[in-house]
Design a protein around this motif. Structure first.
Motif, short mmCIF file in Angstrom:
data_model
loop_
_atom_site.label_atom_id
_atom_site.label_comp_id
_atom_site.label_asym_id
_atom_site.label_seq_id
_atom_site.Cartn_x
_atom_site.Cartn_y
_atom_site.Cartn_z
N LEU A 270 0.86 -1.19 0.00
CA LEU A 270 0.00 0.00 0.00
C LEU A 270 0.89 1.24 0.00
CD1 LEU A 270 -2.53 -1.12 2.75
CD2 LEU A 270 -2.81 -1.25 0.27
N LEU A 271 0.79 2.01 -1.05
CA LEU A 271 1.61 3.22 -1.17
C LEU A 271 0.68 4.42 -1.20
CD1 LEU A 271 4.34 4.56 -1.57
CD2 LEU A 271 4.20 4.00 -4.00
N TYR A 272 0.59 5.10 -0.07
CA TYR A 272 -0.37 6.21 0.03
C TYR A 272 0.21 7.54 -0.42
CZ TYR A 272 -3.32 3.07 2.78
OH TYR A 272 -4.12 2.03 3.19
N TRP A 273 1.53 7.63 -0.56
CA TRP A 273 2.16 8.91 -0.84
C TRP A 273 2.06 9.28 -2.32
CZ3 TRP A 273 7.54 8.40 2.03
CH2 TRP A 273 7.29 8.15 3.39
N SER A 274 2.09 10.58 -2.58
CA SER A 274 2.21 11.07 -3.96
C SER A 274 3.54 11.81 -4.06
CB SER A 274 1.04 12.01 -4.28
OG SER A 274 1.28 13.26 -3.67
N PRO A 275 3.99 12.14 -5.28
CA PRO A 275 5.26 12.89 -5.39
C PRO A 275 5.22 14.18 -4.56
CG PRO A 275 4.58 12.08 -7.53
CD PRO A 275 3.46 11.75 -6.59
N LYS A 276 4.06 14.80 -4.48
CA LYS A 276 3.96 16.05 -3.70
C LYS A 276 4.17 15.78 -2.20
CE LYS A 276 1.04 18.80 -6.72
NZ LYS A 276 -0.30 19.36 -6.88
N THR A 277 3.73 14.59 -1.75
CA THR A 277 3.93 14.24 -0.34
C THR A 277 5.42 14.26 -0.03
OG1 THR A 277 2.05 12.72 -0.57
CG2 THR A 277 3.41 12.47 1.41
N ILE A 278 6.19 13.63 -0.90
CA ILE A 278 7.64 13.52 -0.66
C ILE A 278 8.28 14.91 -0.71
CG2 ILE A 278 9.81 12.54 -1.55
CD1 ILE A 278 8.07 10.13 -2.46
N GLU A 279 7.82 15.72 -1.65
CA GLU A 279 8.35 17.09 -1.74
C GLU A 279 8.10 17.85 -0.43
OE1 GLU A 279 10.46 19.96 -2.82
OE2 GLU A 279 10.43 18.12 -4.01
N VAL A 280 6.88 17.70 0.11
CA VAL A 280 6.56 18.39 1.37
C VAL A 280 7.45 17.85 2.51
CG1 VAL A 280 4.80 18.78 3.14
CG2 VAL A 280 4.18 18.99 0.73
N LEU A 281 7.62 16.52 2.54
CA LEU A 281 8.44 15.94 3.62
C LEU A 281 9.88 16.47 3.57
CD1 LEU A 281 7.13 12.24 3.63
CD2 LEU A 281 6.70 14.01 5.35
N TYR A 319 4.75 30.13 4.42
CA TYR A 319 5.81 29.44 3.67
C TYR A 319 5.21 28.38 2.72
CZ TYR A 319 10.00 26.76 2.62
OH TYR A 319 11.02 26.12 1.95
N VAL A 320 4.32 27.57 3.24
CA VAL A 320 3.80 26.47 2.39
C VAL A 320 2.88 27.00 1.29
CG1 VAL A 320 4.09 24.50 3.92
CG2 VAL A 320 2.04 25.83 4.13
N LYS A 321 2.24 28.13 1.53
CA LYS A 321 1.39 28.72 0.48
C LYS A 321 2.24 29.05 -0.74
CE LYS A 321 -2.63 30.79 2.63
NZ LYS A 321 -3.04 31.92 3.47
N ASN A 322 3.46 29.51 -0.50
CA ASN A 322 4.36 29.87 -1.60
C ASN A 322 4.89 28.68 -2.38
OD1 ASN A 322 4.18 32.59 -1.33
ND2 ASN A 322 5.84 32.73 0.17
N LEU A 323 4.76 27.50 -1.78
CA LEU A 323 5.33 26.31 -2.45
C LEU A 323 4.55 25.90 -3.69
CD1 LEU A 323 6.15 23.90 0.52
CD2 LEU A 323 7.73 25.22 -0.86
N LYS A 324 3.31 26.28 -3.78
CA LYS A 324 2.42 25.93 -4.91
C LYS A 324 2.25 24.41 -5.08
CE LYS A 324 2.57 30.34 -6.92
NZ LYS A 324 2.40 30.99 -5.63
#
Ligand code: PMV
Length: 346
Positions: A270-281, A319-324
């Motif tokens: 089960l892989l729940y992460w998306s590429p954006k998840t990893i970027e945020v981490l 900060y996270v708002k600017n990440l888009k």
């Protein structure tokens, strides 16, 4: 004592009830059951109740209905009647409560979340907690908070049992069903922490947590995780007692990686992460290096919960708002548990 027992109605039942229940974020995760029918977990779990993400549910039991009707909506979809497995889970809980309330009336259930369902913001926690509470109110059942927690647990979404309470909450795995309930460790104003939820995807996950729980024993990390989570709970309890944010953050983030490693190495994986998840981490690590106190956790979905002292949350949000990377942000403080209202949905 007899009067306090679930199932004893105190007076003529008011057959309509509405409850508002919060979602919660697990600092240590419930993952895997030792008993499916009774929703008994393999391990204790600790959570924070969230102030801004909720489900409102109205239930009416009446012989004007021919059969049970269940309608659900969320922040991105209008309230629509559901059938199949979603309805079945609700009807099972209605049957349990009908038995306790000694009624055979069919029910109409209308439920609305103010956030997207099935994306890792624990919509089942708030939903089943609100459903159970609305039924308790509609049927005028007498249930102590512990009994309500047990009844909520039996609905099948274990995390819902923690949503009965506000603040910081512990759900005991316990040795038997009567002792496996949640309880408040600290009230919402004990420690001013925030959960900044970053919604990177609103797509409903492919695999329910129900399915995930059933796979845990197929992971080679199964036993190691149980031992690990036991130690994590001790660390979390000490960090809460001492209000030691670094210790809390390190324990909850590591636990998240261990939980997801177990899910990823289950069969099927089960892989729940998306590429954006990893970027945020990755960004979270950079933010920490830059001096911000922030740690990440994720439930069974791609969306990231950033735990931070509330004093630092605004800086984090800008900060996270600017990440888009993020579609939506919910800034939650620590919230209250279930409450009742007369503002019925129908
Ligand atoms: O309560 P369920 O069956 O939806 O499972 C919840 C599972 C996690 O959200 C991943 C962990 C938890 O303890 O909330």
């Amino acid at each position: 004592m007899a009067n306090n027992k679930i199932g004893n109605r105190s007076e003529e039942p008011a057959l309509k009830g509405t409850a508002v229940a919060p979602s919660n974020i697990a600092l240590s995760k419930y993952w895997g059951k030792r008993n499916d029918e009774l929703t008994l977990p393999l391990n204790d779990s600790i959570s924070m109740t969230l102030s801004e993400v909720k489900t409102v549910t109205t239930v009416e039991f009446s012989n004007k209905y021919q059969e049970d009707v269940v309608a659900i909506g969320d922040s991105s979809s209008p309230i629509t009647q559901v059938e199949g497995s979603k309805k079945k889970r609700v009807v099972k809980q209605l049957n349990r409560l009908r038995k306790a309330g000694e009624t055979n009336f069919p029910a109409k259930v209308v439920s609305k979340n103010n956030f997207p369902m099935g994306t890792g913001i624990a919509s089942s926690a708030s939903a089943f907690s609100a459903l159970t509470a609305a039924c308790i109110q509609a049927l005028n059942l007498k249930a102590s908070p512990q009994e309500q927690s047990i009844l909520t647990r039996l609905a099948g979404s274990g995390s819902a049992t923690r949503s009965v309470f506000g603040g910081f909450v512990l759900w005991h795995a316990a040795d038997n069903s009567d002792e496996s309930y949640a309880e408040q460790l600290y009230s919402p104003d004990y420690w001013d922490l925030s959960d900044v939820i970053l919604v990177v995807s609103e797509e409903e996950k492919k695999h329910s947590s129900l399915f995930g729980h059933s796979l845990i024993k197929t992971s080679p990390f199964f036993k190691a995780r149980l031992e690990f989570v036991r130690k994590t709970n001790e660390q979390l309890l000490a960090a809460l007692e001492n209000k030691d944010f670094k210790a809390l953050g390190e324990a909850l983030e590591r636990e998240m990686f261990v939980f997801h490693s177990t899910a990823m190495t289950s069969q099927p994986s089960l892989l729940y992460w998306s590429p954006k998840t990893i970027e945020v981490l990755k960004q979270v690590r950079q933010l920490r290096q830059g001096g911000l106190e922030v740690y990440a956790t994720l439930d069974a979905g791609p969306n990231v919960h950033l735990i931070t002292p509330t004093g630092q949350a605004e800086k984090l949000v800008s900060y996270v708002k600017n990440l888009k990377l993020v579609n939506k942000i919910y800034h939650c403080r620590i919230g209250e548990g279930v409450r009742y209202t007369n503002q019925h949905l129908f």
